[in-house]
Scaffold this motif. Structure first.
Motif, PDB file in Angstrom:
ATOM      1  N   GLY A   1       0.784  -1.223   0.000  1.00 26.45           N
ATOM      2  CA  GLY A   1       0.000   0.000   0.000  1.00 26.45           C
ATOM      3  C   GLY A   1       0.814   1.270   0.000  1.00 26.45           C
ATOM      4  N   GLY A   2       2.109   1.174  -0.203  1.00 23.95           N
ATOM      5  CA  GLY A   2       2.967   2.353  -0.233  1.00 23.95           C
ATOM      6  C   GLY A   2       3.740   2.425  -1.532  1.00 23.95           C
ATOM      7  N   TYR A   3       4.520   3.484  -1.690  1.00 22.69           N
ATOM      8  CA  TYR A   3       5.279   3.694  -2.925  1.00 22.69           C
ATOM      9  C   TYR A   3       6.730   4.048  -2.654  1.00 22.69           C
ATOM     10  CZ  TYR A   3       3.424   8.181  -1.411  1.00 22.69           C
ATOM     11  OH  TYR A   3       3.041   9.242  -0.637  1.00 22.69           O
ATOM     12  N   TYR A   4       7.071   4.359  -1.405  1.00 23.49           N
ATOM     13  CA  TYR A   4       8.458   4.672  -1.061  1.00 23.49           C
ATOM     14  C   TYR A   4       8.655   4.373   0.417  1.00 23.49           C
ATOM     15  CZ  TYR A   4      13.021   6.831  -1.759  1.00 23.49           C
ATOM     16  OH  TYR A   4      14.375   7.037  -1.903  1.00 23.49           O
ATOM     17  N   ALA A   5       9.623   3.506   0.727  1.00 22.78           N
ATOM     18  CA  ALA A   5       9.816   3.045   2.099  1.00 22.78           C
ATOM     19  C   ALA A   5      11.171   3.443   2.663  1.00 22.78           C
ATOM     20  CB  ALA A   5       9.655   1.527   2.163  1.00 22.78           C
TER      21      ALA A   5
ATOM     22  N   ALA B   1     -10.639  12.035  -5.867  1.00 26.19           N
ATOM     23  CA  ALA B   1      -9.190  12.215  -5.774  1.00 26.19           C
ATOM     24  C   ALA B   1      -8.579  11.321  -4.705  1.00 26.19           C
ATOM     25  CB  ALA B   1      -8.852  13.681  -5.495  1.00 26.19           C
ATOM     26  N   GLU B   2      -8.907  10.020  -4.757  1.00 27.57           N
ATOM     27  CA  GLU B   2      -8.343   9.098  -3.780  1.00 27.57           C
ATOM     28  C   GLU B   2      -8.346   7.678  -4.337  1.00 27.57           C
ATOM     29  OE1 GLU B   2     -10.865   9.640  -0.406  1.00 27.57           O
ATOM     30  OE2 GLU B   2     -12.463   8.358  -1.176  1.00 27.57           O
ATOM     31  N   ASP B   3      -7.509   6.846  -3.740  1.00 26.83           N
ATOM     32  CA  ASP B   3      -7.446   5.422  -4.047  1.00 26.83           C
ATOM     33  C   ASP B   3      -7.916   4.617  -2.844  1.00 26.83           C
ATOM     34  OD1 ASP B   3      -6.508   5.727  -6.579  1.00 26.83           O
ATOM     35  OD2 ASP B   3      -4.568   4.769  -6.236  1.00 26.83           O
ATOM     36  N   VAL B   4      -8.563   3.488  -3.132  1.00 26.67           N
ATOM     37  CA  VAL B   4      -8.871   2.506  -2.098  1.00 26.67           C
ATOM     38  C   VAL B   4      -8.033   1.270  -2.415  1.00 26.67           C
ATOM     39  CG1 VAL B   4     -10.637   1.106  -0.976  1.00 26.67           C
ATOM     40  CG2 VAL B   4     -11.218   3.390  -1.831  1.00 26.67           C
ATOM     41  N   ASP B   5      -7.082   0.960  -1.543  1.00 25.64           N
ATOM     42  CA  ASP B   5      -6.175  -0.170  -1.742  1.00 25.64           C
ATOM     43  C   ASP B   5      -6.592  -1.302  -0.806  1.00 25.64           C
ATOM     44  OD1 ASP B   5      -4.857   1.661  -3.309  1.00 25.64           O
ATOM     45  OD2 ASP B   5      -3.351   2.125  -1.795  1.00 25.64           O
ATOM     46  N   VAL B   6      -6.789  -2.482  -1.382  1.00 29.02           N
ATOM     47  CA  VAL B   6      -7.218  -3.641  -0.602  1.00 29.02           C
ATOM     48  C   VAL B   6      -6.161  -4.729  -0.718  1.00 29.02           C
ATOM     49  CG1 VAL B   6      -9.064  -5.301  -0.174  1.00 29.02           C
ATOM     50  CG2 VAL B   6      -9.617  -3.035  -1.099  1.00 29.02           C
ATOM     51  N   ILE B   7      -5.650  -5.175   0.430  1.00 29.66           N
ATOM     52  CA  ILE B   7      -4.581  -6.169   0.486  1.00 29.66           C
ATOM     53  C   ILE B   7      -5.073  -7.379   1.271  1.00 29.66           C
ATOM     54  CG2 ILE B   7      -2.200  -6.620   1.179  1.00 29.66           C
ATOM     55  CD1 ILE B   7      -1.865  -3.506   1.221  1.00 29.66           C
ATOM     56  N   ALA B   8      -4.926  -8.554   0.693  1.00 32.03           N
ATOM     57  CA  ALA B   8      -5.265  -9.800   1.390  1.00 32.03           C
ATOM     58  C   ALA B   8      -4.004 -10.310   2.078  1.00 32.03           C
ATOM     59  CB  ALA B   8      -5.816 -10.832   0.414  1.00 32.03           C
ATOM     60  N   ASP B   9      -3.790  -9.842   3.298  1.00 29.10           N
ATOM     61  CA  ASP B   9      -2.564 -10.218   4.007  1.00 29.10           C
ATOM     62  C   ASP B   9      -2.521 -11.708   4.331  1.00 29.10           C
ATOM     63  OD1 ASP B   9      -1.037  -7.957   4.053  1.00 29.10           O
ATOM     64  OD2 ASP B   9      -1.869  -7.176   5.910  1.00 29.10           O
ATOM     65  N   GLN B  10      -3.684 -12.273   4.576  1.00 30.57           N
ATOM     66  CA  GLN B  10      -3.742 -13.696   4.916  1.00 30.57           C
ATOM     67  C   GLN B  10      -4.979 -14.320   4.299  1.00 30.57           C
ATOM     68  OE1 GLN B  10      -3.155 -14.563   9.083  1.00 30.57           O
ATOM     69  NE2 GLN B  10      -4.204 -16.517   8.952  1.00 30.57           N
ATOM     70  N   VAL B  11      -4.804 -15.469   3.653  1.00 29.77           N
ATOM     71  CA  VAL B  11      -5.912 -16.206   3.047  1.00 29.77           C
ATOM     72  C   VAL B  11      -6.004 -17.563   3.741  1.00 29.77           C
ATOM     73  CG1 VAL B  11      -6.836 -17.191   0.915  1.00 29.77           C
ATOM     74  CG2 VAL B  11      -5.545 -15.050   0.831  1.00 29.77           C
ATOM     75  N   ASN B  12      -7.170 -17.891   4.273  1.00 30.99           N
ATOM     76  CA  ASN B  12      -7.342 -19.103   5.070  1.00 30.99           C
ATOM     77  C   ASN B  12      -8.124 -20.171   4.315  1.00 30.99           C
ATOM     78  OD1 ASN B  12      -6.068 -17.811   7.338  1.00 30.99           O
ATOM     79  ND2 ASN B  12      -8.011 -16.720   7.682  1.00 30.99           N
ATOM     80  N   ALA B  13      -7.908 -21.417   4.721  1.00 27.95           N
ATOM     81  CA  ALA B  13      -8.556 -22.546   4.053  1.00 27.95           C
ATOM     82  C   ALA B  13     -10.065 -22.530   4.217  1.00 27.95           C
ATOM     83  CB  ALA B  13      -7.993 -23.865   4.594  1.00 27.95           C
ATOM     84  N   ASP B  14     -10.575 -21.900   5.281  1.00 26.63           N
ATOM     85  CA  ASP B  14     -12.021 -21.861   5.502  1.00 26.63           C
ATOM     86  C   ASP B  14     -12.715 -20.780   4.681  1.00 26.63           C
ATOM     87  OD1 ASP B  14     -11.163 -19.590   6.767  1.00 26.63           O
ATOM     88  OD2 ASP B  14     -12.008 -20.071   8.741  1.00 26.63           O
TER      89      ASP B  14
ATOM     90  N   LEU C   1      -8.037  -8.787   5.707  1.00 26.79           N
ATOM     91  CA  LEU C   1      -7.898  -7.660   4.783  1.00 26.79           C
ATOM     92  C   LEU C   1      -7.253  -6.456   5.461  1.00 26.79           C
ATOM     93  CD1 LEU C   1     -11.264  -7.579   2.782  1.00 26.79           C
ATOM     94  CD2 LEU C   1      -9.085  -8.603   2.105  1.00 26.79           C
ATOM     95  N   LYS C   2      -6.384  -5.810   4.710  1.00 28.36           N
ATOM     96  CA  LYS C   2      -5.858  -4.506   5.090  1.00 28.36           C
ATOM     97  C   LYS C   2      -6.307  -3.515   4.028  1.00 28.36           C
ATOM     98  CE  LYS C   2      -1.576  -2.004   6.151  1.00 28.36           C
ATOM     99  NZ  LYS C   2      -0.095  -2.119   6.266  1.00 28.36           N
ATOM    100  N   VAL C   3      -7.006  -2.452   4.460  1.00 30.12           N
ATOM    101  CA  VAL C   3      -7.581  -1.476   3.527  1.00 30.12           C
ATOM    102  C   VAL C   3      -6.980  -0.109   3.819  1.00 30.12           C
ATOM    103  CG1 VAL C   3      -9.690  -0.442   2.636  1.00 30.12           C
ATOM    104  CG2 VAL C   3      -9.718  -2.810   3.473  1.00 30.12           C
ATOM    105  N   LEU C   4      -6.511   0.560   2.761  1.00 34.00           N
ATOM    106  CA  LEU C   4      -5.958   1.905   2.872  1.00 34.00           C
ATOM    107  C   LEU C   4      -6.709   2.836   1.933  1.00 34.00           C
ATOM    108  CD1 LEU C   4      -3.378  -0.323   2.560  1.00 34.00           C
ATOM    109  CD2 LEU C   4      -2.154   1.651   3.473  1.00 34.00           C
ATOM    110  N   VAL C   5      -7.144   3.954   2.444  1.00 40.35           N
ATOM    111  CA  VAL C   5      -7.742   5.006   1.620  1.00 40.35           C
ATOM    112  C   VAL C   5      -6.734   6.143   1.555  1.00 40.35           C
ATOM    113  CG1 VAL C   5      -9.669   6.594   1.321  1.00 40.35           C
ATOM    114  CG2 VAL C   5     -10.062   4.328   2.320  1.00 40.35           C
TER     115      VAL C   5
END
Length: 645
Positions: free
Chosen positions: A234-238, A580-593, A598-602
């Protein structure tokens, strides 16, 4: 095939050594034919490097796994475009790319300047030959891309994070920038060695420096967008050492491009410009090594290598030529355009050296004390605010201040409109609640001041010239620079908005469950798996809604790569231009069930960063575009300098 590649590298090394040795003797003894022979050797070195590069590309495309490099960085199912990009995906290939680009730059610089600046080019050739010798020797004796082995059935594949379209263009752009800084460095050293320290070396290399600086800037923005869409955080420069490695020479080159205008116009800052050229070149070498696989793990071997002594030697050479570099003109006032250029330079170099210390300190600490110390984001963010915000303000002040000396009455009249625009903008932002972040508010206010000053310059100039086209065509470098300043302002607004005012939420969702983030509702629907080429795709289906209305369906997830045996995050991004914004959705962990974490950044205004890239490219193109009037002015200046010499 590998024998041809090794032979081409040996020929390239021999030609580079000859260019250095014969060129040095020719320049010292003033032997014209020997100098021409050294120049031809440098040009021929490009042909040899091109043959070596061609051999590696053919081996990659043919999946010739008898090449160790091909087996280590590709696989049979790897898409062709990434198979070719594996050329610069490892240390040996990247060094070969460095040598190829350096040989191309050297050949072009010699061909374009061998008649116009013959005595200067005589010393430039051995400098370029020495640098080429160093890299050719590394490829021949230390890190050859043509090592062979019994061919395995398949290769190990390419790092998943490199399997992205941006990584096809990002590294070559950076290398065009890194290596391009060798040309002004070589001409600066040639000027010192030949004791011709007038402005001719600047005239000969101005566009080379601009081009290298532009490539570095565009390359960094491409890398930032790659990090944003591919790395999955969710970032562009670390402030990673690899990212900083490209930023530091760009900052030094930016300082040089500003201060060189003072030398051209006033004959000042000659020593400073020489130091900036050396700094930019040495930082480009440091960055090249830092970005290669294996170098980060053994960085001390490079920091303790011959780069340090050469850097010291270049500095000593500058001080030996101090009598020739002393300026006849002095700074007349602390309130003048040349003074603002000097302030700008000091801030740029301070920021550059601060970043260099942040990169080097953990390495020095581990080498001296045996302790690994991490320099984190707060350190860099602090100094970015300390040095970056005044730099932003100076971009608006500098163009409005007169050369030599400015009166306070004139300054009040000149700054009235930009200052009013800044104050009004700040007041409106506070009214809308943007005062929650003081650095963000200051950045927005300064940005308004700079944009207003740029518009004022264009309006005044257009009135005098008659039209915008005539205005820009009369001084492309000046007004192209203003466009670049506008790009930096957009970048600053995007960075301030996306970092100071972003919203972040994390939550585990089962199918059918929802979460709220900054007025958005995200509902997890299902989890699917599908095969795609050289990997499996695991995707969550997430519905995005706002105010009860469906906005988009997003598919964050992960990729499982077969040959590489690695898993990568695949972020889903929804861009709302009207908000003038982005909604970024990251699936940090995916489970068998079927549940996902989810990690969401606006992130407000983040897309202005990418818009800034297009504006930056436009401004750089304007500044680089050939200008007949300017060429005549430069020719007259060159002839005058030659006559004085």
């Amino acid at each position: 095939m590998p024998e041809l590649g090794r032979a081409a590298l040996l020929v390239c090394l021999g030609l580079a050594v000859y260019a250095f040795a014969a060129g040095s003797l020719a320049a010292w003894r003033r032997r014209r034919r020997l100098a021409q022979s050294a120049q031809n050797a440098l040009i021929a070195a490009f042909g040899a490097a091109a043959v070596a590069a061609g051999v590696l590309v053919v081996a990659l495309v043919r999946h010739d796994f008898s090449f160790v490099y091909v087996a280590d960085h590709t696989s049979r199912k790897l898409p062709t475009v990434y198979t070719i990009s594996a050329f610069w995906g490892g240390q040996e290939g990247s060094l070969l790319l460095w040598l190829l680009v350096l040989a191309a730059y050297g050949a072009a610089a010699v061909l374009l300047n061998r008649h116009a600046a013959r005595d200067l080019v005589a010393w430039v050739v051995p400098v370029l030959g020495l640098v080429a010798t160093f890299f050719a020797f590394l490829l021949v004796a230390v890190a050859s891309p043509f090592e062979t082995q019994p061919a395995p059935a398949d290769g190990l594949g390419l790092n998943p994070s490199l399997q992205n379209p941006y990584m096809v263009a990002h590294p070559p752009m950076l290398y065009l920038g890194y290596v391009g800084l060798t040309v002004p460095f070589a001409f600066a050293m040639g000027a010192l060695l030949s004791k011709r320290t007038d402005e001719r070396w600047i005239v000969a290399t101005r566009r080379w420096t601009l081009a290298a600086w532009a490539f570095l800037g565009i390359g960094q923005l491409l890398g930032a967008h790659w990090a944003y869409v591919e790395v999955g955080w969710g970032g562009y420069y670390a402030w990673d050492p690899v990212e900083n490695a490209a930023l530091m020479p760009w900052l030094a080159a930016t300082a040089f491009l500003h201060s060189v205008m003072v030398q051209e116009r006033k004959g000042m800052l000659k020593v400073w410009n020489m130091l900036l050229v050396v700094l930019a070149f040495c930082l480009s070498l440091f960055g090249t090594f830092l970005t290669r696989s294996g170098v980060i793990n053994s960085i001390h071997s490079f920091t303790q290598s011959s780069i340090g002594p050469w850097f010291l030697g270049f500095i000593c050479l500058i001080f030996l030529r101090l009598p020739l570099l002393r300026a006849k003109t002095k700074l007349e006032s602390l309130v003048s355009r040349e003074a603002t250029f000097l302030y700008n330079n000091l801030l740029l170099v301070a920021l550059c050296l601060t970043i260099l210390w942040g990169v080097s300190y953990p390495l020095l600490s581990e080498a001296v004390r045996g302790e690994t110390v991490t320099v984190g984001r707060p350190y860099y963010d602090f100094f970015l605010r300390i040095f970056g915000l005044p730099l932003l303000l100076l971009m608006g002040i500098g163009p409005l201040v007169a050369w030599r000396r400015a009166s306070l009455r004139g300054l009040r009249r000149t700054f009235a409109w930009p200052a009013a625009a800044a104050l009004v903008t700040g007041g409106i932002l506070v009214g809308f609640g943007a005062g929650s972040s003081r650095p963000g508010l200051i950045a927005y206010t300064f940005a308004a001041f700079v944009l207003a000053s740029i518009m004022l310059e264009f309006v005044r100039g257009t009135r005098a010239a008659g039209s915008l086209t005539q205005l820009v065509s009369r001084n492309r470098r000046r007004y192209g620079g203003y466009v670049v300043h506008a790009a930096v302002v957009l970048l600053a607004i995007g960075v301030a908005g996306s970092s100071a005012y972003q919203t972040v939420r994390e939550r585990k969702l089962r199918p059918g469950e929802s979460m709220q983030v900054a007025g958005y509702t995200l509902t997890h629907r299902s989890l699917t798996t599908a095969a795609a080429g050289n990997h499996n795709e695991i995707r969550a289906t997430v519905d995005l809604a706002r105010g009860g209305h469906h906005v988009a369906r997003l598919h964050p997830g992960k990729n499982q790569y077969f040959a590489e045996q690695q898993i990568s995050n695949e972020m889903a991004i929804h861009t709302s231009w009207w908000r003038a914004e982005d909604v970024d959705v990251i699936a940090d962990q995916v489970n068998a069930d079927g549940s996902v974490y989810l990690k969401v950044l606006v992130k407000p205004l983040v897309n202005l960063i990418w818009v800034a890239g297009f504006v930056f490219f436009g401004g750089a193109a304007i500044a680089l575009w050939p200008d007949a009037r300017e060429e005549r002015r430069l020719a007259e200046r060159y002839e005058g300098a030659l006559a004085r010499a």
